[in-house]
Write an enzyme that holds these catalytic residues in place. Structure first.
Site, PDB file in Angstrom:
ATOM      1  CB  CYS A  66     -21.800 -55.911   4.413  1.00 19.46           C
ATOM      2  SG  CYS A  66     -20.793 -56.329   5.841  1.00 19.46           S
TER       3      CYS A  66
ATOM      4  CD  GLU B 251     -22.613 -60.090   5.551  1.00 21.65           C
ATOM      5  OE1 GLU B 251     -21.736 -59.378   5.013  1.00 21.65           O
ATOM      6  OE2 GLU B 251     -23.418 -59.668   6.386  1.00 21.65           O
TER       7      GLU B 251
END
Length: 477
Positions: free
Chosen positions: A284, A250
């Site tokens: 994020c 990720e």
């Protein structure tokens, strides 16, 4: 948190005294002060932890999944008992408020209990054969030993996000926390020990990059899971080549937010400011690109300017309502340099855009208007409290701009039109689309990035299955 307490690495189920003279210094980003030093794991210690994980994993795998689930529930109980201590360490090393840091631990407890419930739900398949008197069975099996590389922004939640599904699936884990935030992970290790997990099943080790490479390329490691930058993901892919290990990555994000004319502008402004200043934008999925229809552009920009200007920043240990610091001075300097280059390229700094005086690694909420799609501030991840605003004339144009990017982690659309919502659901190039709300990563969903935002993913059934591999059994009877 007790000032300058001794921290030890958790190697194969035990807290070992330092075998290395190399130290890792941990700073409170709100003050810049060193709050702890701890020994960096030596190469020999890392390899010993990997060997212990390989020895322990077959016995863990052989347990009924329900027994592994019981162990995760014991770990959840042990975490609950230590939530205050872990939260205090996390607040000190990250700049979060004590309530937010402790809440992160509590959320990790919920995630552990969620994954414990997969014990009775891990499934295979029975597939029809072309031949008579034959059955095809597809089994789900653990990978073996998983190396888990943890980021600084949510170091406890992300640690649980990786080890809980790995353990319930039957794997052993090796955890490397960020060197910016290793303290909470090592206090977390006390909960692992208290829960009675088998020695060697879990190791939590602070280390330098060379040792991390040695750990990740140990022959025992069959999977490496990372939450981090694109550069870190590229390094992990290089590590994976050694053993043809499975990557789960990720990586970066550059969340686009599209605001249509029918959106509730006041509500949108409030949500964006809250999300953009949450943990100083070090998230994020934080909104970084705001595409606003020309009919409401000026009105929304005015609301955002007012709200950004009103958002104070400072040490959250003194006032939890403030926005906190960035993780390091290097991060702050990088963010400011990007803002300065955007200014030079023609962006207008509506609010913020300066380096504050005084202690700590603070950067003010910063709002940029008159941005263009080709600017660095729109093309590259900032990972700070900076928002770039662009205007558009038609919905299809906004979709094209949102998709015109190297990242594809999450996207957001504000509209009351179900047709436009469905159009975005079918066309947006991202692993997640949020309609009329900002990203929150529900743990029963699947958090996965497109493009340079990653491979594989976390959360839910599909995140748990990332930690398995398949075996086809062809059974002639």
């Amino acid at each position: 948190m007790e000032h300058m307490r001794e921290f030890r690495n958790f190697i194969a189920g035990r807290f070992e005294r330092a075998a290395s003279s190399e130290e890792i210094s941990v700073r409170n980003p709100a003050t810049g002060e060193v709050i702890a030093t701890l020994p960096a794991t030596s190469g020999a210690e890392a390899l010993s932890a990997a060997a212990a994980a390989r020895r322990m994993q077959p016995a863990w795998r052989a347990l009924p999944a329900i027994a592994r689930g019981d162990a995760l529930r014991r770990l959840a109980d042990a975490l609950t008992a230590r939530a205050g201590e872990i939260g205090a360490a996390l607040a000190a090393e990250s700049g979060k408020s004590l309530d937010d840091a402790t809440g992160e631990v509590t959320y990790g407890v919920e995630l552990l209990r969620y994954h414990a419930e997969w014990a009775r739900r891990i499934e295979g398949e029975v597939i029809e054969s072309d031949n008579p008197d034959e059955t095809l069975m597809l089994r789900r099996e653990p990978i073996g030993v998983v190396a888990c590389l943890i980021p600084f922004n949510y170091p406890i939640y992300t640690l649980v996000r990786k080890i809980a599904p790995a353990l319930i699936a039957g794997n052993a884990v090796l955890v490397r926390p960020s060197n910016n935030t290793p303290l909470s992970a090592l206090v977390f290790a006390e909960a692992v020990q208290a829960a009675g997990l088998p020695e060697g099943l879990v190791s939590i080790l602070a280390m330098n990059h060379d040792t991390a490479r040695a750990l990740c390329t140990h022959p025992a490691v069959g999977m490496i899971t990372l939450t981090g930058s694109v550069a870190a993901g590229q390094a992990v892919l290089d590590y994976c080549k050694e053993n043809i290990a499975k990557p789960s990555l990720e990586l970066g994000g550059k969340t686009p937010v599209i605001v249509e004319p029918d959106a509730d502008i006041d509500a949108v402004a409030a949500m964006i400011v809250a999300a953009k200043t949450n943990h100083s934008g070090q998230v994020c999925t934080s909104p970084e690109r705001l595409y606003v229809h020309e009919a409401v552009h000026d009105r929304l920009l005015a609301r955002l300017k007012e709200a950004f200007a009103a958002r104070t920043f400072g040490d959250r240990a003194e006032d939890a309502a403030r926005m906190g610091p960035l993780v390091s001075d290097a991060a702050r300097q990088r963010v400011h340099a990007m803002v300065e280059r955007a200014r030079a390229a023609g962006a207008r700094v509506e609010v913020g855009g300066f380096l504050p005086e005084g202690a700590g690694f603070f950067y003010p909420p910063t709002l940029l208007s008159d941005c263009r799609q080709d600017m660095e501030i729109v093309r590259e991840e900032v990972f700070g409290p900076v928002l770039a605003v662009l205007r558009y004339a038609a919905f299809e144009e906004a979709l094209a701009l949102a998709n015109d990017h190297q990242y594809g982690l999450s996207a957001v659309l504000f509209t009351e039109s179900y047709r436009k919502a469905m159009r975005a659901a079918a066309a947006v190039e991202a692993g997640e689309l949020y309609i009329n709300r900002l990203p929150a990563d529900p743990y029963q969903g699947f958090h996965a990035g497109w493009k340079k935002s990653g491979l594989g993913g976390d959360d839910g059934k599909h995140g748990m299955l990332e930690f398995t591999q398949t075996r086809l059994v062809v059974f002639k009877h």
